[in-house]
Design an enzyme around this catalytic site. Sequence first.
Site, PDB file in Angstrom:
ATOM      1  N   ASN A 211       0.846  -1.195   0.000  1.00  0.00           N
ATOM      2  CA  ASN A 211       0.000   0.000   0.000  1.00  0.00           C
ATOM      3  C   ASN A 211       0.882   1.245   0.000  1.00  0.00           C
ATOM      4  O   ASN A 211       2.113   1.139  -0.006  1.00  0.00           O
ATOM      5  CB  ASN A 211      -0.966  -0.029   1.188  1.00  0.00           C
ATOM      6  N   ASP A 280      -4.938  -6.310   5.269  1.00  0.00           N
ATOM      7  CA  ASP A 280      -6.004  -7.087   5.913  1.00  0.00           C
ATOM      8  C   ASP A 280      -5.999  -8.536   5.437  1.00  0.00           C
ATOM      9  O   ASP A 280      -6.455  -9.422   6.147  1.00  0.00           O
ATOM     10  CB  ASP A 280      -7.365  -6.437   5.616  1.00  0.00           C
ATOM     11  N   LYS A 290       8.620 -17.827  -9.635  1.00  0.00           N
ATOM     12  CA  LYS A 290       8.008 -16.711 -10.383  1.00  0.00           C
ATOM     13  C   LYS A 290       6.932 -17.252 -11.333  1.00  0.00           C
ATOM     14  O   LYS A 290       7.185 -18.214 -12.076  1.00  0.00           O
ATOM     15  CB  LYS A 290       9.098 -15.985 -11.174  1.00  0.00           C
ATOM     16  N   ASP A 308      -5.331  -9.444  13.363  1.00  0.00           N
ATOM     17  CA  ASP A 308      -5.317  -8.012  13.672  1.00  0.00           C
ATOM     18  C   ASP A 308      -4.322  -7.783  14.814  1.00  0.00           C
ATOM     19  O   ASP A 308      -4.579  -8.158  15.972  1.00  0.00           O
ATOM     20  CB  ASP A 308      -6.728  -7.557  14.076  1.00  0.00           C
ATOM     21  N   ILE A 309      -3.181  -7.197  14.485  1.00  0.00           N
ATOM     22  CA  ILE A 309      -2.095  -7.055  15.475  1.00  0.00           C
ATOM     23  C   ILE A 309      -2.561  -6.201  16.656  1.00  0.00           C
ATOM     24  O   ILE A 309      -2.400  -6.581  17.822  1.00  0.00           O
ATOM     25  CB  ILE A 309      -0.853  -6.398  14.821  1.00  0.00           C
ATOM     26  N   PHE A 328      -4.377   3.634  14.887  1.00  0.00           N
ATOM     27  CA  PHE A 328      -4.559   4.652  13.854  1.00  0.00           C
ATOM     28  C   PHE A 328      -5.681   4.220  12.918  1.00  0.00           C
ATOM     29  O   PHE A 328      -5.896   3.021  12.730  1.00  0.00           O
ATOM     30  CB  PHE A 328      -3.267   4.827  13.035  1.00  0.00           C
ATOM     31  N   LYS A 342     -14.402   2.360  15.603  1.00  0.00           N
ATOM     32  CA  LYS A 342     -13.203   1.516  15.472  1.00  0.00           C
ATOM     33  C   LYS A 342     -12.470   1.420  16.806  1.00  0.00           C
ATOM     34  O   LYS A 342     -11.962   0.367  17.175  1.00  0.00           O
ATOM     35  CB  LYS A 342     -12.291   2.086  14.380  1.00  0.00           C
TER      36      LYS A 342
HETATM   37  N1  CTP Z   1      -4.076  -2.985  12.312  1.00  0.00           N
HETATM   38  C1  CTP Z   1      -3.365  -4.037  12.817  1.00  0.00           C
HETATM   39  N2  CTP Z   1      -3.416  -5.247  12.211  1.00  0.00           N
HETATM   40  C2  CTP Z   1      -4.183  -5.444  11.118  1.00  0.00           C
HETATM   41  C3  CTP Z   1      -4.950  -4.370  10.594  1.00  0.00           C
HETATM   42  C4  CTP Z   1      -4.863  -3.144  11.220  1.00  0.00           C
HETATM   43  O1  CTP Z   1      -2.642  -3.868  13.811  1.00  0.00           O
HETATM   44  N3  CTP Z   1      -4.203  -6.640  10.559  1.00  0.00           N
HETATM   45  C5  CTP Z   1      -4.033  -1.690  13.024  1.00  0.00           C
HETATM   46  C6  CTP Z   1      -3.373  -0.562  12.273  1.00  0.00           C
HETATM   47  O2  CTP Z   1      -1.985  -0.495  12.542  1.00  0.00           O
HETATM   48  C7  CTP Z   1      -4.123   0.656  12.807  1.00  0.00           C
HETATM   49  C8  CTP Z   1      -5.496   0.113  13.113  1.00  0.00           C
HETATM   50  O3  CTP Z   1      -5.353  -1.290  13.231  1.00  0.00           O
HETATM   51  O4  CTP Z   1      -3.584   1.083  14.044  1.00  0.00           O
HETATM   52  C9  CTP Z   1      -6.568   0.433  12.129  1.00  0.00           C
HETATM   53  O5  CTP Z   1      -6.306  -0.049  10.873  1.00  0.00           O
HETATM   54  P1  CTP Z   1      -7.390   0.075   9.709  1.00  0.00           P
HETATM   55  O6  CTP Z   1      -6.842  -0.590   8.517  1.00  0.00           O
HETATM   56  O7  CTP Z   1      -7.821   1.493   9.566  1.00  0.00           O
HETATM   57  O8  CTP Z   1      -8.571  -0.700  10.337  1.00  0.00           O
HETATM   58  P2  CTP Z   1      -9.160  -2.093  10.060  1.00  0.00           P
HETATM   59  O9  CTP Z   1      -9.250  -2.777  11.357  1.00  0.00           O
HETATM   60  O10 CTP Z   1      -8.374  -2.817   9.027  1.00  0.00           O
HETATM   61  O11 CTP Z   1     -10.595  -1.721   9.552  1.00  0.00           O
HETATM   62  P3  CTP Z   1     -11.148  -1.348   8.091  1.00  0.00           P
HETATM   63  O12 CTP Z   1     -10.129  -1.806   7.097  1.00  0.00           O
HETATM   64  O13 CTP Z   1     -12.404  -2.101   8.015  1.00  0.00           O
HETATM   65  O14 CTP Z   1     -11.377   0.125   8.097  1.00  0.00           O
END
Ligand code: CTP
Length: 405
Positions: A211, A280, A290, A308-309, A328, A342
Amino acid sequence: MDLKGKKIVLGLSGGVACYKAAELCRALAREGATVHVVMTEAASHFITAVTMQALSGNPVFTDQWDARVANNMAHIDLTRGADAVLIAPCSADFMRKLAHGVCDDLLSTLCLARPHLVPLLIAPAMNVEMWQNLATQRNAKQLRADGVRILGPAAGEQACGEVGLGRMLEPLDLLDELVASFQLKVLAGKRVLITAGPTFEAIDPVRGITNLSSGKMGYAIARAAREAGADVQLVSGPTALATPHGVRRTNVQSAQQMHDAVMAQLKGQHVFIGVAAVADWRVVNASDQKMKKQDGAIPTLEFAQNADILADVAATTSISGWPYCVGFAAESENLLDYGATKREKKGIPLLVGNIGHHTFGQDDNEIILFDESGHTVLPRADKLTLARQLISEIAKRLEQRSLLK
Ligand code: CTP
């Protein structure tokens, strides 16, 4: 301009690292400081006063009997109104003088005569054996006990050809240390773990999904936390950024690796800040080799959800209450609603929402803090300024928590 309005006395003692003091002087002036250079006689064998005058834009003092100061008391006047005295390079002999209160030239006399509230910072630069010698170490210990900040030295190859501790810190690291010395130590004694940057999910050995996160915000927060006195560990996805001085960094690529690195380092952390833009999903049918184009066949990727960390870290806090978790959110719409929801969904006390999703890669940002009592806007500013504000907001909340306990 991190040193705007600051008056810095830059002292040079004898050593080949004097050539780096020229760049340091320029960097200090660029950050807005008024720099007054004072050189020992030995330093003037390594670099000329002319160079240092041109770079500082001020007269350079080398002699105790220099009559240019109206009252002929340069050793007093130079430190009155000064914000710091920085000796770089600081030789073994100059350390000895400082440790014993010797004042036999302008620079050593000025150090002894400085008001006690003017901090003295030194950047030792010498041969490895000279640094390790018990006499030097004794002097270093005495100087620390006297409240002198010793910056470095760094290890590495030395001008004399030997290798080890004794190199002067690089000019930009010294600049960062000096800037940090003016920040309030609101996180002194705290350990802070931060994720930053993007993740990279492999499709095959040469392709992947990532990203647009540059890592700038996470790195700025790591720097601000270190400036505030914390012990900082950064877990970073692939970025082109330099590690902030004094911060330890673990490099990872995938979300899974980031998760593992965070969990392995979680014990004993007081604060966790998840700034990384974590993927995600990961590709479950990634190829070991490859992938080749085959007669127009289009590959199909299959995905699985990554852990989700942030939520996993937050789940560990139920027993000890640590670490204090900060998340964040980058949203493209409805930030006020999504941010508040969130924060609750992730089970964290503080969530930082980026206003607008165009923050990736930019040098400035505008953020909203969501906590249990509502939200607060931190207006647009460069990312380091916002990072420092965020760190002070976190420190305030840690303080409130300990008062409540
Ligand atoms: N985060 C994380 N691990 C993941 C996804 C997200 O630790 N697998 C953390 C990011 O570092 C950030 C927060 O979760 O602090 C929010 O990330 P975001 O991508 O905005 O939220 P999501 O939980 O992925 O929700 P969505 O994509 O549905 O908005």
